[in-house]
Design an enzyme around this catalytic site. Structure first.
Site, PDB file in Angstrom:
ATOM      1  N   ASP A 103       1.089  -1.085  -0.111  1.00  0.00           N
ATOM      2  CA  ASP A 103       0.133  -0.061  -0.044  1.00  0.00           C
ATOM      3  C   ASP A 103       0.734   1.286   0.047  1.00  0.00           C
ATOM      4  O   ASP A 103       1.969   1.329  -0.803  1.00  0.00           O
ATOM      5  CB  ASP A 103      -0.994  -0.163   1.335  1.00  0.00           C
ATOM      6  CG  ASP A 103      -1.977   1.048   0.971  1.00  0.00           C
ATOM      7  OD1 ASP A 103      -2.278   1.825   1.901  1.00  0.00           O
ATOM      8  OD2 ASP A 103      -2.883   0.562   0.402  1.00  0.00           O
ATOM      9  N   TYR A 229      -2.140  10.445   3.423  1.00  0.00           N
ATOM     10  CA  TYR A 229      -3.237  11.240   2.545  1.00  0.00           C
ATOM     11  C   TYR A 229      -2.987  12.682   2.436  1.00  0.00           C
ATOM     12  O   TYR A 229      -3.541  13.213   1.407  1.00  0.00           O
ATOM     13  CB  TYR A 229      -4.440  10.827   3.549  1.00  0.00           C
ATOM     14  CG  TYR A 229      -4.844   9.507   3.705  1.00  0.00           C
ATOM     15  CD1 TYR A 229      -5.345   8.652   2.524  1.00  0.00           C
ATOM     16  CD2 TYR A 229      -4.634   8.741   4.821  1.00  0.00           C
ATOM     17  CE1 TYR A 229      -5.399   7.374   2.548  1.00  0.00           C
ATOM     18  CE2 TYR A 229      -5.037   7.379   5.001  1.00  0.00           C
ATOM     19  CZ  TYR A 229      -5.159   6.832   3.741  1.00  0.00           C
ATOM     20  OH  TYR A 229      -5.555   5.520   3.997  1.00  0.00           O
ATOM     21  N   HIS A 290      -7.384  -6.912  -0.234  1.00  0.00           N
ATOM     22  CA  HIS A 290      -6.134  -5.774  -0.067  1.00  0.00           C
ATOM     23  C   HIS A 290      -5.287  -6.335   1.121  1.00  0.00           C
ATOM     24  O   HIS A 290      -4.201  -5.749   0.915  1.00  0.00           O
ATOM     25  CB  HIS A 290      -7.269  -4.507   0.639  1.00  0.00           C
ATOM     26  CG  HIS A 290      -6.124  -3.245   0.356  1.00  0.00           C
ATOM     27  ND1 HIS A 290      -5.581  -2.856  -0.653  1.00  0.00           N
ATOM     28  CD2 HIS A 290      -5.725  -2.670   1.477  1.00  0.00           C
ATOM     29  CE1 HIS A 290      -4.949  -1.788  -0.428  1.00  0.00           C
ATOM     30  NE2 HIS A 290      -4.876  -1.526   0.911  1.00  0.00           N
TER      31      HIS A 290
END
Length: 317
Positions: A103, A229, A290
């Protein structure tokens, strides 16, 4: 698990936690976690690669798990995390390393690899591959996509604050385990996408879940929301197309929602990715989500160990 050792290293002014197993004389493998994870997400892989004759190292990034947070989490950058990885490897006197990242960990791995190609024996990534800005410039994300929502300072904080940490971590694991992209409607928040009685994924035990919860109760989400983010991967001044030349494997769960991010699947399957990662092998794990490395650890460990053994000769200086 009791064979995994834990230490704290003074790295760039912070005390960072590192989990480790395997002989110091063995070829080294560093594992870089994603969100909502910590070093513990790699527990199955660490034990397996150590048993196969490698040294497994898994840090908690600054502000995650047991590692110190930066003084001002809202000013943390990907560069900070990349520099921490380089410093950890130097602190442990490792000259060549295999990098395994998942990720957003890949967004730390690839700048590190570009900056230090001489230190790299091979690369395995999960869910994401090398995506320089030019590769995805024509694929905007939906407004309600969780990445877009959490990019706005204060929005995720307000969303999360309605619940305790346990509920927030549980909801994120549930959302990220599904095959559909988490996208909220205009008048709802990301946490609203999970119904209160939805169970955890069957492969995540209560004991494992409790480990994640306890460490997010310690660290909170301030650094985690900034990285990944609210910051951007920095590839440095690249006049030419940046290339990753080392042997590379991408492991994707067939049911990973990440495959439905606009442009992602096409980028990998069309071969466009090989403009940047020419020595890439892609493996799809049937029914994998995931968190495929936790969901199907035996399958994933076999892929990892085969890759490491095939490239073991590259770990020698």
């Amino acid at each position: 698990m009791d064979k995994i050792a834990h230490k704290f290293l003074q790295i760039n002014g912070l005390k960072l936690h590192v989990a480790e197993i395997g002989s110091e004389s063995s070829p080294a493998v560093i594992f870089l976690h994603g969100f909502p994870e910590i070093w513990y997400t790699w527990r199955h892989q660490m034990i397996a690669v150590a048993n196969a004759g490698f040294r497994a190292i898994a840090p908690d990034f600054r502000g995650y798990g047991l590692s110190d947070p930066p003084a001002e989490p809202e000013k943390a950058s990907f560069d900070d995390f990349v520099n921490d990885v380089a410093s950890i490897i130097d602190s442990l006197a490792i000259s060549k390393v295999f990098v395994i990242a998942k990720d957003f960990g890949t967004m730390i791995a690839y700048p590190f690899i570009l900056q230090h190609p001489e230190k790299i024996a091979g690369i395995i990534t999960f869910n994401m591959t090398f995506m320089p800005p030019a590769a995805f410039k024509n694929h905007p994300l939906p407004e309600g996509f969780y990445v877009t929502r959490w990019r706005d300072p204060g929005r995720a904080e307000a969303d999360f604050s309605r619940f305790d940490v346990k509920t927030v971590v549980k909801n994120i694991y549930i959302l990220f385990s599904q095959s559909e992209i988490p996208i909220a409607n205009e008048n709802e928040e990301i946490m609203d996408l999970v119904k209160p009685l939805t169970p955890l994924p069957s492969w995540l035990t209560e004991e494992d879940f409790a480990m994640y919860v306890s460490l997010y109760e310690k660290s909170g989400f301030r650094t985690a929301l900034q990285i990944p983010y609210r910051s951007y991967m920095n590839l440095g001044p690249t006049k030419e197309v940046p290339k990753i030349e080392a042997p590379t494997m991408l492991i994707m769960g067939e049911e990973d929602y990440g495959r439905k991010v606009p442009g992602m699947d096409e980028y990998v399957k069309s071969g466009d990715v090989k403009k940047y990662v020419p020595n890439l092998e892609t493996v799809y794990v049937p029914n994998g989500c995931h968190f495929v490395h936790e969901q199907f650890p035996d399958k994933v460990n076999q892929l990892i160990i085969t890759f490491l053994n095939c490239n073991k000769h590259r770990s020698k200086v």
